[in-house]
Design a protein around this motif. Structure first.
Motif, mmCIF file in Angstrom:
data_model
loop_
_atom_site.group_PDB
_atom_site.id
_atom_site.type_symbol
_atom_site.label_atom_id
_atom_site.label_comp_id
_atom_site.label_asym_id
_atom_site.label_seq_id
_atom_site.Cartn_x
_atom_site.Cartn_y
_atom_site.Cartn_z
ATOM 1 N N SER C 44 72.207 56.779 117.742
ATOM 2 C CA SER C 44 73.513 57.421 117.577
ATOM 3 C C SER C 44 74.505 56.463 116.932
ATOM 4 C CB SER C 44 74.055 57.874 118.927
ATOM 5 O OG SER C 44 73.150 58.751 119.524
ATOM 6 N N VAL C 45 74.432 55.196 117.305
ATOM 7 C CA VAL C 45 75.332 54.223 116.698
ATOM 8 C C VAL C 45 75.120 54.193 115.183
ATOM 9 C CG1 VAL C 45 75.787 51.753 116.457
ATOM 10 C CG2 VAL C 45 75.650 52.774 118.727
ATOM 11 N N GLY C 46 73.841 54.155 114.775
ATOM 12 C CA GLY C 46 73.544 54.158 113.350
ATOM 13 C C GLY C 46 74.097 55.397 112.664
ATOM 14 N N ALA C 47 73.923 56.541 113.316
ATOM 15 C CA ALA C 47 74.379 57.786 112.705
ATOM 16 C C ALA C 47 75.902 57.811 112.598
ATOM 17 C CB ALA C 47 73.875 58.967 113.538
ATOM 18 N N TYR C 48 76.574 57.455 113.701
ATOM 19 C CA TYR C 48 78.034 57.500 113.661
ATOM 20 C C TYR C 48 78.609 56.458 112.714
ATOM 21 C CZ TYR C 48 78.956 61.104 117.081
ATOM 22 O OH TYR C 48 79.054 62.306 117.705
ATOM 23 N N VAL C 76 73.230 48.188 109.667
ATOM 24 C CA VAL C 76 73.750 46.907 110.144
ATOM 25 C C VAL C 76 74.413 47.091 111.504
ATOM 26 C CG1 VAL C 76 75.492 45.137 109.733
ATOM 27 C CG2 VAL C 76 74.011 45.891 107.869
ATOM 28 N N ALA C 77 75.173 48.164 111.647
ATOM 29 C CA ALA C 77 75.844 48.401 112.935
ATOM 30 C C ALA C 77 74.821 48.551 114.051
ATOM 31 C CB ALA C 77 76.723 49.643 112.845
ATOM 32 N N GLY C 78 73.782 49.354 113.798
ATOM 33 C CA GLY C 78 72.741 49.545 114.810
ATOM 34 C C GLY C 78 72.072 48.226 115.158
ATOM 35 N N THR C 79 71.805 47.429 114.125
ATOM 36 C CA THR C 79 71.156 46.149 114.338
ATOM 37 C C THR C 79 72.018 45.252 115.208
ATOM 38 O OG1 THR C 79 70.346 46.424 112.088
ATOM 39 C CG2 THR C 79 69.990 44.291 113.119
ATOM 40 N N VAL C 80 73.286 45.187 114.868
ATOM 41 C CA VAL C 80 74.188 44.304 115.610
ATOM 42 C C VAL C 80 74.294 44.755 117.071
ATOM 43 C CG1 VAL C 80 76.586 43.588 115.835
ATOM 44 C CG2 VAL C 80 75.484 43.589 113.591
ATOM 45 N N VAL C 81 74.463 46.061 117.255
ATOM 46 C CA VAL C 81 74.585 46.545 118.635
ATOM 47 C C VAL C 81 73.322 46.240 119.420
ATOM 48 C CG1 VAL C 81 74.736 48.627 120.043
ATOM 49 C CG2 VAL C 81 76.276 48.324 118.117
ATOM 50 N N GLY C 202 64.228 46.798 116.127
ATOM 51 C CA GLY C 202 64.180 48.118 116.749
ATOM 52 C C GLY C 202 65.480 48.860 116.513
ATOM 53 N N GLY C 203 66.602 48.134 116.677
ATOM 54 C CA GLY C 203 67.905 48.748 116.461
ATOM 55 C C GLY C 203 68.069 49.200 115.020
ATOM 56 N N ALA C 204 67.586 48.361 114.079
ATOM 57 C CA ALA C 204 67.705 48.722 112.672
ATOM 58 C C ALA C 204 66.897 49.979 112.371
ATOM 59 C CB ALA C 204 67.225 47.561 111.800
ATOM 60 N N ALA C 205 65.663 50.004 112.885
ATOM 61 C CA ALA C 205 64.826 51.188 112.648
ATOM 62 C C ALA C 205 65.473 52.418 113.261
ATOM 63 C CB ALA C 205 63.422 50.966 113.220
#
Ligand SMILES: Nc1ncnc2c1ncn2[C@@H]1O[C@H](COP(=O)(O)OP(=O)(O)OP(=O)(O)O)[C@@H](O)[C@H]1O
Ligand SMILES: Nc1ncnc2c1ncn2[C@@H]1O[C@H](COP(=O)(O)OP(=O)(O)OP(=O)(O)O)[C@@H](O)[C@H]1O
Ligand SMILES: [Mg+2]
Ligand SMILES: [Mg+2]
Lengths: 277, 367, 296, 353, 270
Positions: C44-48, C76-81, C202-205
């Motif tokens: 969801s973070v990636g999508a938003y 990048v946001a998903g990865t960082v989170v 994993g977050g990036a994917a």
């Protein structure tokens, strides 16, 4: 000798109930037999075509280098692992496909190389669980376990035999290592098995306690004509207790003979005892 | 102090609606509408017969169990009027609780037909699915021998729509079949293909939830929207862009949209509600009007309140509203709409207003 | 015929989406033994973030390179989170696996609620290049281009992950760590870095899956991550936890099964068939199709 | 041992607490801040009753999780069978409540036995996943409204005509409260007795070392199945009580979220402890209900948006509390007591050499 | 029980040097050039007090052998030095490498600082190839493949084979090879001959002998023949404490002492 075992010097005086070597004869019916027992992981044979006979009342020692497959052999016999090939016979019946608890119900008891007791139960509860398991494992959900008098009494007896009578209320997880080993034997006793598989019962037992534990094991086997298969690295203990010795190496049975013959066997000398250097 | 107890003691009204959870935005429209309606109906005094109206609010988070707890709490505190419920589940489960304790319950945006006639203490301030379907029927003219397919969620909501279509349009001679899609479906291509295979003259789509865009996309991609008349209900403002390019190919029926009417009530509401009116603002507004009527005529006597509301007609934001005596259905106008512009620029445009009589659901027996 | 082609291609599109979600989940489970319930949150973070970037980030938009930039921002946001979650919440609980799982459960509850508070519960229209909504005719079937985009993305991710695992030093560390974490440390490697890295990957994917699911669904909502997560779990378990290739195979099986059963069977039987498939596979091979291994 | 008041209190405090809870509706105490009415007002009693039901549910789930060591992600299914089963029989078929409840619990028990028999063939995380999958099927079926039985996403309001008068109407909330208390008491007593029974001993053994139990000659599978079935039927029974309280069934009760919630309650309270799960269930449910008010309160609204937004979401607050609990009370609330005792001892007595 | 009591415990031989917690005393014996000093090391695991104040030193050259019965805690000692005590355990005391306290530092940092570790059960990564196993262990830009492949030509022949399918002896070579790739200050090697065929035991012993010429080694070994061949100093652990320290030859020269301390027949291996 650091921990002289009583009776070391009088080995021939082994109890009469134990017919011992005379039963090594092939025609005597085996209580436990393995037939070309094999366990593979991938292409590697961890246990490789082992055929053994354990005769009534016999004490068979199993030795072999680390990783030879001794514990694995026990796992196959007790049913914790499924065999790749071969058979296990208990009292003449094929038990190869039975679940561990079924084998236990038929009188096969075992200990584990690394102590395995129920850490969050008290010592007494541990043994009561074992006694209860032996008494048919009632599924009663409502009756308080404490009200089963005979179970409680039998459990206390077992504890007394191994000398843990005073430790009944301690949590098993907090026991010292040697005490855990004793508790394991008490658990085994509770099941009144006819065949015992002991995996390095002396491991981790302090030297002072070894003779005592040897006595306990001797008692276990002496009275009842139980048969024993025991893995042990302490050669003096093995020589003290065993009627015959099986030697495992790379998963296979290298030799199985009287202690004297095994100690003299050149291959055994080389593979296990031997002077590589 | 019954009926005429105008001793100035405040009247408590319990509002149970979604402040959080999936239906929070419906809840917001409702409460804004309610407050605007209350101000208008009491001329800004917030008093009826000299008695102040005290609003108790509770959040049901869309969970009927929470709503029931809140309702019991309110009833325990002496509340005689409950209102709210954006979700059908909440409305259906609060209604019996209200009836057990004989308090008035005015259900809000919940569309389920099940609330109509559920018991004599329950009213509704919004429209019901059956009215949507009647509005949809207005798009095909003569239904005789037409092939109508209902494309709906495989859920109570979808099935209610299917049943209504079968009764309304099927009853007028059309052949009705249904494609029910699991609400959890991720990919809609199989279902869109099934529509194509069915070759309908009219496709009635009943869909609610977060996957609407994907569903419309699939219908469009498989060429459904170009090949037949597709009717669906227009949701709240925030949903206008979800149709994407498909929006202009769809015929919408509408319960309400900002600008559909410009009567006094609508003007009053617009003035009060920042951000403008939306789909369920009229429901809140109506509810407030009904509450004021009930208190004015019934005081603290619920039976009198019921009597005062049954058969009552009034001018709501949508136009003329009538509470049918037999089953408490809210007879009201509906709208035919088209969307112009796509994406963020999409705006509804009124095509036709459907008079209340055109979209009157059949009366059901009061349970 | 055209129906079969259509169902196959869209089924593969679905599989691609499942795989994108499952691959990161599987990697994290393989190395860190953590069943990551917060994975849906990363999605969801990636999508938003992509949605936000397309509207607010200079240069980003909903078409062409602007869209690529927006997706990049989302990833990048998903990865960082994900990396932050690992550093701040998972790492202090090192080797307390159950607690780690529980923390991710808490995070998934709180995270969805936070998104809801921030962006509202209603779906937001997702910026997507208009060509993704076009169709191309393949053997008479109108195949939507976004499915092809998903399939290509999944293949690229699969290839990158396999190449990463097989040919890079960190891949080596991760594969080794799946087998015996402690021994990796004993070779002088700070395995915790590998953990953070795996979470980040994993977050990036997941974030990429989130952005692409935005294209696919046309909208984002706080709960869309959670609804994909259940199927991703099923894919991971069928594939064998920790196996990227296993996840790919399982995703294809699940996607196709679901699609065909939904078309030919009764409505919604697809979901139930997938669950049945899970039960059958587990009873037949409790460790999943591939068993526990980081490559195949 | 002489029975000093203190030892008596130590032994019988659960009974005392139970009696106190049973008498609670006769007192008109108000606890400002905690409940915004007297404790015997219907609103407060309703919330308290829900707390008690979830306390019982969490304890029943803990039989599986904390006491037998089985992590099921599909427990909601059996709860839902109790809720929907009873509701459907009463509302759709007009059965009297006791019969409907009995049949629903029996049905749930049967289903639990059958599905448990399949799921328990695998171990560890695979077991969790199979139960999750079964639970998911349940959730799908409920949402799909087969034969119009479940009402789909709208749920199914309970038809009060089929209920005994004592459970109808807000004035009778107190009876529901007592019913919930009775349920909790039943679960606690059953679990206590089971824990002390021979079978309970085996459960504890299974949690510690399953393989060892097998070698003792007991069939782990059979015992795990007993635990699974018993725990599930307790959940179904809880479902009946919950149904009466909520006055209807809604699909939320079948969702995997509900199972996760139970897990959270148990972990919060302390898995495997006698009263921890109950405490966790009560606390969680209380917060879940009260936080919705808290979220809308002026105190929260006056905070800056960054804070006010998330804080007005109950799940955000609960999730955060849960995470903090995992870090700071690893043994759950029940473990807190012993930790505090340890701290007190360390402070008051000189350290031993 | 303190170390002092231990030394005079009944049943203990008084022929050899008795253990002492006073590390300085031992330093004299090793000529003051000790590389690693372990002082009063205690380890508890899951409530068990496994090591109860172990103190010894490792000389800065040659092989120091750690001896003791099965399960006395030899492996635990090595692992505690390296910071590999399990989570449910704790290590206290002091371990100094070249004067610097290292107890409690993370394992990977210690290994990077030059402590090479060959674990008891080899721990090769079964799913990786031999070459990958070696590549993983590289810590410098110039790994010494010549040395490793020179010692174990088998490894270069089987570079593409999955390590899991190697025989036990080959796995042991790989495990040794992994540490020998890098420059080390000290090698900690746990039972390298465990489970190996006698012929392989000889090879491994030779390899160790050569390796020890360059790097000091702390070796745990049960095979007394190997010990005899390699040992400089010996440290014997019993019941959680150091029971004897001294030159290895002296220990082995005295069969009674050996047997009493190690409870293995001095003639045999295990
Ligand atoms: N589950 C398993 N997977 C892979 N290899 C295994 C497994 N179990 C045992 N082995 C391998 O099989 C071999 C034999 O192991 P086993 O435990 O039977 O030896 P053992 O004779 O009991 O040794 P020890 O004397 O050290 O106890 C070892 O090399 C071990 O690594
Ligand atoms: N993780 C653990 N948990 C519980 N007990 C442990 C653990 N690790 C080691 N022990 C116990 O600590 C004691 C010492 O073990 P250790 O492996 O150090 O012995 P060792 O001297 O290396 O024996 P061996 O010669 O068999 O290799 C043993 O009794 C073992 O059972
Ligand atoms: Mg062994
Ligand atoms: Mg060791």
């Amino acid at each position: 000798m650091d921990h002289p075992v009583p009776g070391t010097t009088e080995a021939p005086s082994a109890p009469q109930q134990r017919p011992g070597r005379s039963l090594g004869s092939p025609e005597a019916p085996a209580v436990l037999a393995t037939d070309a027992l094999t366990w593979r992981i991938g292409e590697v044979a961890i246990v490789d075509g082992v055929s053994l006979q354990l005769h009534p009342g016999e004490f068979l020692g199993v030795i072999g280098p680390n990783g030879a497959g001794k514990t694995s052999l026990f796992n196959l016999i007790s049913g914790l692992r499924a065999v790749t090939a071969g058979r296990v016979l208990l009292h003449g019946a094929d038990i190869t496909a039975l679940a561990p608890h079924r084998r236990a119900q038929r009188g096969l008891g075992r200990t584990f190389q690394s102590s395995s007791v129920f850490g969050s139960l008290s010592v007494r509860e541990n043994v009561r669980l074992a006694v209860q398991a032996h008494r048919g494992g009632s599924m009663a959900l409502w009756r308080r376990a404490a009200t089963y008098r005979e179970v409680a009494e039998r459990a206390d007896e077992c504890l007394a035999v191994v000398g843990l009578g005073a430790r009944g209320d301690a949590l098993a997880g907090t026991l010292a290592h040697g005490e855990k080993r004793k508790l394991e034997i008490a658990l085994l006793l509770a099941g009144e098995p006819s065949v015992l598989l002991l995996d390095e019962p002396m491991a981790g037992v302090s030297a002072e306690d070894v003779p005592e534990l040897v006595e306990v094991i001797r008692d276990l086997t002496a009275h009842s004509g139980r048969s024993v298969l025991m893995v042990e690295h302490h050669m003096d203990v093995i020589l003290e207790l065993a009627d015959r010795i099986a030697v495992m190496h790379h998963g296979a049975l290298l030799a199985c003979d009287t202690p004297d013959a095994v100690m003299a066997n050149a291959t055994v000398q080389e593979a296990y005892l031997g002077e590589g250097l | 102090a019954q009926g005429t107890g105008g001793d100035g003691a405040p009247v408590k009204v319990g509002l149970v609606y979604s402040q959080s959870g999936a239906l929070a935005s419906y809840g917001k429209q409702y409460i804004d509408g309610f407050k605007a309606g209350l101000a208008q109906a009491t001329n800004g005094t917030n008093k009826v017969n000299g008695r102040a109206i005290e609003l108790l609010e509770a959040d049901d988070a869309g969970d009927p169990a929470k709503a029931v707890s809140a309702a019991k709490d309110f009833i325990g505190k002496g509340v005689k009027i409950l209102a709210g419920s954006a979700s059908s589940g909440v409305a259906l489960q609060v209604a019996p609780v209200a009836a057990q304790d004989k308090v008035l319950f005015i259900s809000g945006p919940a569309a389920t037909d099940g609330v109509t006639g559920v018991n004599r203490y329950t009213f509704r301030s919004g429209r019901q699915s059956y009215q949507d379907v009647l509005a949809a029927k207005s798009f095909i003219g003569d239904a005789k021998d037409k092939k109508v397919v209902v494309f709906a969620q495989d859920s109570a909501f979808g099935k209610a729509n299917e049943a209504a279509v079968t009764a309304v349009i099927g009853g007028a001679g059309a052949k009705v079949s249904a494609i029910l899609v699991p609400a959890s479906a991720t990919d809609f291509t199989p279902f869109a293909s099934q529509v194509n295979a069915a070759k309908p003259d009219l496709l009635f789509v009943a869909w609610a939830g977060t996957t609407a865009t994907a569903m419309w996309g699939a219908l469009d991609q498989q060429g459904v929207l170009g090949s037949t008349t597709v009717v669906t209900g227009l949701d709240q403002k925030a949903s206008y862009p979800v149709f994407g390019a498909a929006g202009e190919k769809i015929s919408f029926l509408s319960h309400y949209f900002d600008g559909a009417t410009s009567n006094d009530a609508a003007k009053a509401a617009s003035a009060k509600i920042t951000g403008g009116l939306d789909l369920f603002s009229p429901d809140g507004f109506n509810a407030a009007q009904m509450v004021v009527r009930a208190i004015a005529e019934g005081g603290d006597d619920v039976e009198k309140m019921v009597g005062a509301l049954e058969g009552w007609s009034f001018d709501g934001v949508k136009g003329k509203m009538t509470i049918r005596k037999e089953d408490h259905a809210m007879i009201q106008p509906m709208f035919q709409v088209k969307l112009v512009g796509s994406g963020a620029a999409a705006k509804p445009q009124l095509v036709k207003e459907l008079a209340p009589e055109e979209v009157t659901p059949p009366a059901v027996a009061m349970k | 015929m055209s129906t079969i082609v259509l169902m196959t291609v869209t089924g593969l599109g679905l599989a691609a989406l499942y795989f994108l979600v499952a691959s990161g989940l599987s990697l994290v489970f393989g190395l860190a033994d953590v069943l990551n319930f917060a994975h849906g949150l990363f999605l969801s973070v990636g999508a938003y973030a992509t949605w936000w970037a397309a509207g607010n980030l200079p240069g980003a938009g909903s078409d062409g390179w602007g869209f690529v930039l927006a997706v990049l921002f989302g990833v990048v946001a998903g990865t960082v989170v994900a990396a932050l979650v690992e550093l701040v919440m998972i790492r202090p609980l090192y080797s307390r696996t159950i607690e780690q799982v529980l923390v991710t459960v808490g995070l998934s509850l709180a995270g969805v609620a936070a998104l809801q508070a921030g962006f509202g519960a209603d779906p937001r229209p997702f910026p997507r290049p208009s060509w993704t909504q076009q169709v191309v005719t393949l053997a008479g079937a109108r195949v939507p281009l976004d499915r092809l985009l998903l399939i290509v993305a999944a293949l690229v991710v699969l290839g990158l992950l396999l190449a990463f695992l097989r040919w890079t030093r960190y891949g080596l560390i991760i594969r080794a760590g799946v087998e015996n974490r402690e021994m990796v440390t004993a070779l002088g490697i700070d395995v915790r870095k590998a953990f953070t890295l795996v979470f980040a990957i994993g977050g990036a994917a997941a974030a990429l899956a989130g952005a692409l699911s935005g294209v696919y669904f046309g909208s984002v909502s706080p709960t869309s991550g959670a609804s994909l997560l259940i199927f991703a779990f099923i894919v991971v378990v069928i594939g064998g936890m920790g196996s990227v290739l296993g996840s790919a195979v399982a995703a294809v099986a699940v996607g196709l099964l679901q699609q065909f059963v939904n078309y030919y069977g009764t409505s919604g039987a697809g979901d139930i068939c997938v669950v049945a498939l899970l039960a059958v596979v587990l009873l037949w091979r409790p460790a999943g199709l591939a068993g526990k291994a980081a490559t195949a | 041992m002489t029975a000093t008041p203190l030892t008596l209190l130590k032994r019988y405090w659960p009974v005392a607490a139970f009696v106190a809870l049973a008498l609670l509706p006769y007192s008109g105490i108000t606890i400002p801040g905690l409940f915004d009415g007297p404790l015997n007002s219907p609103g407060a009693l309703q919330v308290l009753a829900l707390c008690l039901v979830f306390g019982g549910l969490a304890a029943g789930y803990d039989l599986l999780f904390g006491r037998t060591g089985l992590l099921s992600f599909g427990h909601a299914l059996y709860f839902a069978l109790g809720v929907y089963g009873t509701d459907i029989l009463v509302t759709k078929y007009g059965y009297p409540l006791p019969l409907a409840a009995l049949l629903a619990v029996l049905f749930a028990t049967t289903i639990a036995t059958a599905l448990g028999a399949v799921a328990l063939r695998v171990h560890g995380i695979a077991f969790s996943m199979v139960t999750l999958a079964f639970g998911q099927v349940g959730a799908i079926l409920v949402a799909r409204d087969p034969g119009g039985l479940t009402g789909g996403e709208e749920g199914l309001a309970l038809n009060a005509a089929g209920l005994p008068d004592m459970f109808v109407g807000v004035v009778n909330t107190v009876n529901l409260y007592w019913l919930a208390l009775a349920y909790l008491g039943l679960v606690v007593v059953v679990l206590h007795r089971v824990a002390q029974s021979p079978t309970g001993r085996v459960f504890a053994g299974l949690r510690d070392d399953e393989r060892r139990v097998g070698v003792l000659g007991l069939d782990p599978y059979r015992f795990k199945l007993v635990s699974f079935t018993l725990s599930s039927s307790l959940a179904a029974l809880g479902g009946v009580v919950y149904l009466l309280l909520a006055a209807g069934a809604s699909p939320h009760v079948a969702s995997s979220d509900l199972t996760l919630t139970l897990l959270v309650m148990v972990v919060l309270g302390g898995p495997g402890t006698r009263f921890g799960p109950v405490l966790g269930g009560v606390l969680f449910t209380y917060l879940d209900h009260r936080l919705t008010d808290f979220g809308g309160s002026d105190a929260v609204d006056s905070l800056p948006g960054v804070l006010a937004g998330p804080l007005s979401q109950p799940l955000f607050v609960l999730g955060t509390i849960f995470i903090l609990a995992v870090y700071f009370f690893p043994g759950g609330l029940a473990g807190l007591g012993t930790r505090l005792t340890a701290v007190r001892r360390a402070v008051t007595s000189p350290p031993r050499p | 029980m303190t170390a002092g009591e231990r030394a005079t415990a009944p049943g203990k031989p008084n022929t050899g040097r008795t253990a002492t917690a006073d590390a300085a005393q031992d330093a004299d014996r090793t000529g003051g050039s000790s590389l690693l000093r372990v002082a009063d090391l205690s380890v508890r695991i899951a409530g068990l007090h496994i090591l109860q104040g172990v103190s010894f030193e490792v000389a800065s050259s040659g092989v120091t052998v750690l001896l003791g019965r099965n399960g006395v805690g030899k492996s635990t000692t090595l692992r505690a030095i390296l910071g590999l005590t399990p989570r449910n355990g704790a290590a206290t005391g002091s371990v100094r490498l070249g004067g610097e306290e290292i107890l409690g530092r993370p394992t990977h940092a210690l290994v990077k600082a030059g402590l090479g570790f060959v674990p008891e059960d080899r721990c090769v990564f079964a799913g990786l190839t031999v070459a990958e196993n070696l590549r993983l262990a590289e810590r410098t830009d110039t790994p010494d493949y010549d040395l490793v492949f020179g010692l174990f030509p088998e490894l270069s022949k089987r570079a593409k084979q999955r390590a899991g399918s190697l025989s036990g002896g080959q796995q042991q070579m790989l495990s040794l090879g992994r540490v020998l790739l890098n420059p080390n200050k000290l090698l900690l090697i746990d039972e390298p001959t465990k489970g190996l065929a006698p012929k392989v035991v000889t090879e491994v012993a030779e390899a160790l002998e050569r390796a020890a010429q360059a790097v000091p080694v702390l070796l745990v070994e049960q095979n007394l023949a190997v010990v005899r061949r390699l040992a400089g100093d010996a440290v014997v652990i019993a019941a959680g404490q150091v029971a004897w320290t001294g030159p290895g030859e002296r220990l082995l020269a005295d069969p009674a002492l050996t047997k009493s301390l190690l409870a293995v027949n001095a003639a045999g291996g295990h």
